[in-house]
Structures are given as structure tokens and as C-alpha cells.
Scaffold this motif. Structure first.
Motif, mmCIF file in Angstrom:
data_model
loop_
_atom_site.group_PDB
_atom_site.id
_atom_site.type_symbol
_atom_site.label_atom_id
_atom_site.label_comp_id
_atom_site.label_asym_id
_atom_site.label_seq_id
_atom_site.Cartn_x
_atom_site.Cartn_y
_atom_site.Cartn_z
ATOM 1 N N ALA A 330 -17.769 13.481 -29.137
ATOM 2 C CA ALA A 330 -18.388 13.471 -30.468
ATOM 3 C C ALA A 330 -17.411 14.048 -31.496
ATOM 4 N N THR A 332 -14.121 13.930 -31.326
ATOM 5 C CA THR A 332 -13.079 12.929 -31.553
ATOM 6 C C THR A 332 -13.556 11.863 -32.533
ATOM 7 N N GLN A 333 -14.831 11.486 -32.415
ATOM 8 C CA GLN A 333 -15.387 10.509 -33.362
ATOM 9 C C GLN A 333 -15.345 11.048 -34.793
ATOM 10 N N ALA A 334 -15.855 12.259 -34.982
ATOM 11 C CA ALA A 334 -15.904 12.843 -36.328
ATOM 12 C C ALA A 334 -14.490 13.026 -36.874
ATOM 13 N N ALA A 336 -11.693 11.285 -36.070
ATOM 14 C CA ALA A 336 -11.040 10.021 -36.405
ATOM 15 C C ALA A 336 -11.508 9.525 -37.773
ATOM 16 N N VAL A 337 -12.809 9.569 -38.002
ATOM 17 C CA VAL A 337 -13.339 9.090 -39.280
ATOM 18 C C VAL A 337 -12.818 9.953 -40.423
#
Lengths: 448, 448
Positions: A330, A332-334, A336-337
Motif C-alpha cells: 500500500a 508503494t502505491q501511495a 508511486a502516485v
């Protein structure tokens, strides 16, 4: 011509032709565009490349050399050639391309090449070599079409035709005064349309975008992209015209910057070459892994603080790896964006604040959703509702930590002037690993 | 003009001017370039944007609209305007930009806008609307400069001047026959240099690169970048000239494709908008997290197979989280390098094989290096050399798994025609999590 990939059949044809005589090879080469030959070079040994360069007409050979990726070491290829052939090829190159290639070589090799060139070419390249290759000065081409502001239409057109003889293509005509100070730009359209008695002075557009030679290439790329330019003039501190950066150089910069973003986020040093060898890869990645090892010990040391809890509820040991792992993904998702968003445009304080709030909410909701799944599994599979509750709270908590750190750490780094992409997943997952062990163990200690 | 960022002081000036009368706002707007106003729009409410668009001269207003990011919803802004003002703005836009904006709207809104336009403009936009926006046809602009191959220099120049009146800028002149079939390109330089009695037929360059209307935008971008073009002609299946794609459209494509790569590798759905709201973010990320939850249970189930070992050596529980975590990060490194490399150029079988071998070696070496550190710590801190040996073997083994999966999974996906970036870190870390638990537990069971 629409073929733009070199496939196996091309390679086979070349391998066959390389076994034959020069005439055979020469006729095969005629079927390929310079940029295709450059692609093919990635798959050929050094001696085959030298042989092909020697066979090709000088203008094609120089285009091939210009098109070769930096990683393919075009400088090395030049050094291997006969000095005369080499000088011919370099004199055919745009100065900016020649400079880029020569700058990759040792001081000695640079001198050797420059000494063989025309005085004028050597001087131009020496002047460009002094700019950092990541700046407008390092990217620029000094071959431009420029006209004096005092010329009339006919003289200006003659001048444009004369100067463009030596150039591959030009997009913009630059207008300068007697001291070479940039006054504006002139479009081909406006001079063609102008009446016969018009002067450059009447046609010049003085509202133009320019850059100083020391501007970072990333900023040059933003400007070109923002104003949709085909090229941008480069000036010194006194507005003297030095050259231009064209959009094709900028496309390379954009590709390079995106690659760096992807690598840095993933914990790879930004200058690892994608097709580099294993030695470079180890050198680029090992330091990050060792940092990660340190942080992993930190996270593992948390587990040791709760030895009693683990002994009483060994099942927690398995569950906490799930919670830590989910937090890492989670985060890594935040990350990257957020990193990509910052790298495309600057955020106001308000936007930065909203981004953190958004990622908090996303963490809360994704955490609760996954928490409920874990709770249900614990209830039905482990027949332990209290354990489920502990896991629900820990999952939600850790995904909130993931959202908050994934968004706020790159934003803070950007504010203090550090490249936000160094907030790689390795750094961010330290937080989610620690919280991923701490939260389930702490809740278990309190509630079970 | 060198300012290219909108900072807080600009925003404050606008907020103040928006409280005042139109004259005040109008004079402030004169200080800004259209692309700067578009940037500023990201920070202003809808009604302020509409007011500014109404105040601006039509040509500037249309440039601002063209420069707005898709995410800022320029179509919504158009719909809010008075139909007359709206039609004026759209007629000023390039057809490709107008089409992009209109295509974002509902069918009804599209009809409403198109009905108000000139028949010719409406027809051109309708024709463009039928191409998928991710293809050459969707990107292309139908406003081009083209001359008939049978013209002489004077007539051709007249034609070029006439056609370029309506265009912002042109880079290439296209040469067609009587049936509009593309014959080649003509450079401004060559027609200017030509003798007075020359014909287009003598000057045309028939060795040119073109694309079919249905070619994917990513391939168009590769071609433009590979051949260093400022624009590329778009044709139908019969080689009839339809339009051109310019490099500025391609820069947007490149940015978008890089963003998608970064997001996908990080387990974010490729169409999550970077500045989207929390609802969209949850929708884009939750499915990946749930997949991850499933794989995490799979990995955790491995731990349960070794209950006896964990009971005998509880210390393994802490160490295996370190080994799994290190594997995850090493796999992310190998994945980022491989995905980015594939996305920049296709690899031959030999290169693909070499990549896997390289990542195996990198995994072996980085694994051994970190393994030795872990071994030393286990020896001195836990006073257990055998435990150290178990951890050394498990660390080395898991980093080899990381290198092999991080490199080979995206390569295999590419071969079978699946986007390699979907081999996100979430998928790859499943392998390193499983191996990261299995290896230390298995070695411990055998050796301790």
C-alpha cells in the motif's frame, strides 16, 4: 518505409553478409536507415561495427554514430577508426552530438580526436565541452539559422538559404543585433508572406521563450513541453545567442528522467545503466539492500520486544508478516502516485495537504476493507473473534501508516530540496514493516 | 520571458484581481502566457475559470483550453460557456486538440457543441472522433501544409504561404498526387534553395517515414523518437494523406506512458489519475491489495507447515521476516530495471537470456554479501554459527529467486503479448515472500 524494428531476420542477413565481401555488405546496408543500423549495432561485435562504419558513406556513418545509445559507447567506436575517417565523421556530426560522444572519452583520447579536426570545428566542440552535459549548454547545438535584425527580406532569405545548406533541418530563425544579442524569433511563414520591401525588424516576434546555458535539462524539458516548442534558444548572461536545444534532444532527456524516477523509487541507483553488466548492477543496488538490511533488523527487533506475546499466541507470527507485507505494498502505491505527481508539476501547500489527507483516507478505507477480510478469516478459520479484531485494527492502522508516509515523505523531501524519488520503497517500507509488527503485537498484548 | 512556474505570489495576485472588476483582471492576464494561465487554472474554482475565459481574447482563450490537462476537464469548462463564445474558441483550436477535448464529453454534449460549429469544422472533428484516442489517428492534426507534386516552385511557394496562414507553425511540407496519395516530403530549405524553374517533382524526398491511422500511439512515439522527427504523416490503407502527428503531442504520450509504467510496477491501476480523488484511488488500488492479501496468506501458510521448527527455534520467526523483506526489495530492483528496459526497446532472445543470467548473478552476489552480514550477526549476537549458516543460505537463495523472477516474469509476459509492467511488485514479491519463509524454515529443519 515503415519498418522500425530490427528483428531476427535482419540480424541473420547481416551476420551472413558480414561473412561475405564488402560489396555484399554495402548493398545490404543500402536497405537500412541510419537509425536502424544503430539499433542493429547493439547486437554486433566491435569489429563488425568498425567494418560497417568504414564501408558506409560518411554522412550515413555519422548519422549512425549520432543515433547510437550512450551505453553502446559510440566514442569507443570512433577511437577505433582510422584518424582520417574519424575526423570526416565528426565534422559531419552536429556539434552537440559530437560533444556528447567525445565527452565520454578520456582526456587523452579527447585531445587526440580534437587535434585532428579543423580548427573551427575543434574550437566549437571545445567550447561546448565546458558545459555540464545535464544543462541547456550541454544539450545545445551551436549550428543555428540566425539573421541580423537590420536585414531586408531579400538579404534575410539569402542568408537563411545559405546558413541552412549545412544544416539537416531548422525550425526557427533567430534574430540578433550586431553584437549577437538575441532580439527575437522569425517564422518561415512570416518571412515568406512578407512584402518584398519588408525588413526583419518588422517581422520579428519579440515575445519568445529562451533559456540560460546553465539551466538544468529537466527544466529545459518542462519549458519545451509546456510551450509546445520545436526548439528553444540558449543564451549567456548577456543574452548573447549561443545555440538552440531541439525537441529531439529533449525526448531523450524525458526518457532518461522517467527511467531515473522508476529506478530510484525501486531502490536502484539512478545511474545504473539498464543494459549494464552484473558488476555495475551489484554496485548500484547493494548499498540500498544493506540499508534495507539495517532497517529490517530494526523492524525485527520490535518482534523481540514482544517475546511473551509471540510465545502465548504463535499464530500472530504468521499474521504479522501479512500485515507488514500489505502495508509495504500500500505504501508503494501511495509513493508511486505521489512521486510521479510531484515530478510532473509542483504542488501548492494546499494541494500537498490535500494529497496527504487523500492518502490517509485511502489507507483507512483499503485498510478497513482488507481488515474485514482478515477478521472474517480469523473468526471462521481460527475461531477467534478477538484475534480477528486485533488483526482488523492492525491492518487498518498499518495501511494508514502506509498512506501517510507514502504521501508525506516525498512531499517533505521536495520541500527541503531533496529529490523526492529517493524516498524509495526501501525507505518507506521501513515504516510499514515496523508498524506492521508493532501494531498486531501491541494490540494482541492489550486485547488477547 | 523566462518565468515558467506559477508560484504563490501569482496565485495571490489572481485571487485579488478576481475580487475586482474585469478591467483589472484583464490587465493582469496580459502579463501571462496561455500555458501559464492553464497552470493557474489547476488552482482556481470553476466560476473563476469561466470568467477568465470570457475575458480573454479568443485566440488566447483557445490556447489556454488546449493547454489544460485532461484531468482538469477542459470539456466541462467549454460546456459552461455561452454557445457563441464556445464555438469561437473551438474554431480557433487545432482539430486534434478540439477532438480530444470533445471526446471526453457525453454523446449529448458532443452533439450540442458540434451543431453550433461551422459545417466544415464539425465534419473534420466528427471524422477525427471515430479514431481511438490512443492511435495515430486519434493524435493527428488534419491541418497540414501539402502541395501537389506537379506544381512549379512559384506556385508551390504561393500554396505554402496560403496554407500556412491558418496554421500556428509547420515543420514539413507534404507532397501528394492528384488523388491526395502521399508521394513524399519537401523541406522548406530545399524549396527556398531551388532554382526558379524547378518543380516539386524534382525536389521531393521520397524516402520518408509514415504511419497508418490505426497504429498505437506508443509505436508512433518510438518512431518519432528513433528518427528524430518533428512530425510524421498519417495515411490510410491506400496511402491517402490524412494528417500529421507532431512531436508536442508525442511528448504528452511519452509522459503518460512513463506514468503508467511507474504506476503499474507499483500495483496501481494504470488509469488512476495522479490528482484524482480518494474514491478513484481506492477503486484503483484495492483489487491489487486483495490479490496481495491472497498471496500473503499463501506465504503465511508455508510458515504453518513448519510449526515444529518455529516452536524449537522461535528466533527464526524474526529472521525470516528479514529474509522475505530483503527478497522483496531485490526483486523490485530487478523488476524495475527489466520492465523499463523492455519498454524502451525490444530484446532479442539472446539479450533476454543474458538479462536473466545477469540478474541471477546479481542475486547470487548481493545475496551472499547480505548473507555474510547476517551470518556474522548470528555468530556474534546469537552465538550460533549453525543458525548463521542457515540464514546465509536462505538469504542467498532468496535473492537468487528475486533476481530470476524479477527479470524472467516480465520477459515471459512480453513474449506472450501481455504488458510486462503488470508483473507488478505485488506479483513478484509473492515469490520472494514464499521463498523467504520456506528457505530459512527448511534449512533450519534440516541443519539445526
Amino acid at each position: 518505409m515503415q519498418s522500425f524494428e530490427i528483428d531476427k531476420s535482419d540480424l541473420l542477413r547481416f551476420e551472413k553478409a558480414l561473412d561475405g565481401n564488402d560489396a555484399e555488405l554495402e548493398s545490404l546496408l543500402k536497405e537500412y536507415h541510419a537509425s536502424e543500423i544503430a539499433l542493429l549495432f547493439e547486437k554486433l561485435p566491435q569489429e563488425a561495427k568498425e567494418r560497417i562504419i568504414n564501408i558506409l558513406p560518411t554522412d550515413v556513418a555519422s548519422e549512425v554514430i549520432a543515433e547510437m545509445h550512450e551505453e553502446q559507447d559510440p566514442g569507443e567506436l570512433l577511437i577505433g577508426l582510422h584518424p582520417e575517417k574519424r575526423s570526416e565523421i565528426i565534422e559531419e556530426l552536429d556539434y552537440d552530438d559530437a560533444t556528447d560522444i567525445i565527452s565520454q572519452l578520456d582526456e587523452d583520447e579527447q585531445q587526440e580526436i580534437l587535434e585532428d579536426l579543423d580548427q573551427e570545428d575543434a574550437d566549437s566542440i571545445r567550447a561546448l565541452l565546458k558545459y555540464d552535459e545535464d544543462t541547456a549548454g550541454g544539450l545545445m547545438d551551436s549550428e543555428i539559422v540566425k539573421v541580423n535584425i537590420n536585414l531586408d527580406k531579400k538579404d534575410a532569405l539569402d542568408e537563411i538559404v545559405r546558413q541552412s545548406e549545412e544544416m539537416e533541418d531548422f525550425y526557427t530563425i533567430y534574430v540578433v543585433d550586431d553584437g549577437d544579442i538575441l532580439q527575437g524569433i522569425l517564422s518561415v511563414k512570416s518571412i515568406l508572406k512578407a512584402k518584398a520591401d519588408a525588413h526583419v525588424r518588422d517581422l520579428v516576434n519579440t515575445d519568445f521563450v529562451y533559456v540560460k546555458a546553465d539551466l538544468d535539462q529537466e527544466d529545459v524539458a518542462s519549458l519545451i513541453s509546456q510551450y509546445n516548442l520545436a526548439s528553444i534558444p540558449v543564451v549567456d548572461d548577456n543574452m548573447k545567442l549561443l545555440g538552440r536545444v531541439t525537441v529531439d534532444d529533449i525526448m531523450d532527456v524525458m526518457e532518461q528522467e522517467s527511467t531515473e524516477d522508476i529506478l530510484k523509487i525501486s531502490g536502484v541507483s539512478e545511474d545504473e545503466e539498464l543494459s549494464g553488466n552484473w558488476k555495475d548492477a551489484v554496485k548500484s543496488r547493494l548499498p540500498w539492500l544493506i540499508i534495507n538490511l539495517g532497517t529490517a533488523y530494526l523492524a525485527a527487533s520490535i518482534i523481540r520486544q514482544f517475546d511473551g506475546t509471540v510465545e502465548r499466541f504463535p499464530i500472530i507470527a504468521a499474521y504479522m508478516t501479512i500485515i507488514a507485507g500489505m502495508g509495504g505494498n500500500a505504501a508503494t502505491q501511495a509513493l508511486a502516485v505521489t512521486v510521479r505527481r510531484i515530478s510532473l508539476s509542483d504542488l501548492t501547500d494546499k494541494q500537498a495537504y490535500n494529497t496527504v489527507i487523500k492518502e490517509f483516507l485511502v489507507g483507512l478505507l483499503n485498510g478497513a476493507a482488507n481488515g474485514i477480510i482478515v477478521l472474517i478469516i480469523a473468526y471462521f478459520y481460527d475461531a477467534n473473534l478477538k484475534l480477528g479484531l486485533v488483526l482488523f485494527l492492525a491492518m487498518t492502522g498499518n495501511l494508514i501508516v502506509a498512506g501517510l508516509t507514502g504521501a508525506s515523505i516525498p512531499l517533505v523531501l521536495k520541500r527541503v530540496g531533496i529529490d523526492p524519488a529517493v524516498a524509495s520503497s526501501i525507505i518507506i517500507t521501513t515504516f510499514t514493516d515496523c508498524a506492521g509488527f508493532l501494531l498486531p503485537l501491541w494490540f494482541a498484548t492489550k486485547l488477547l
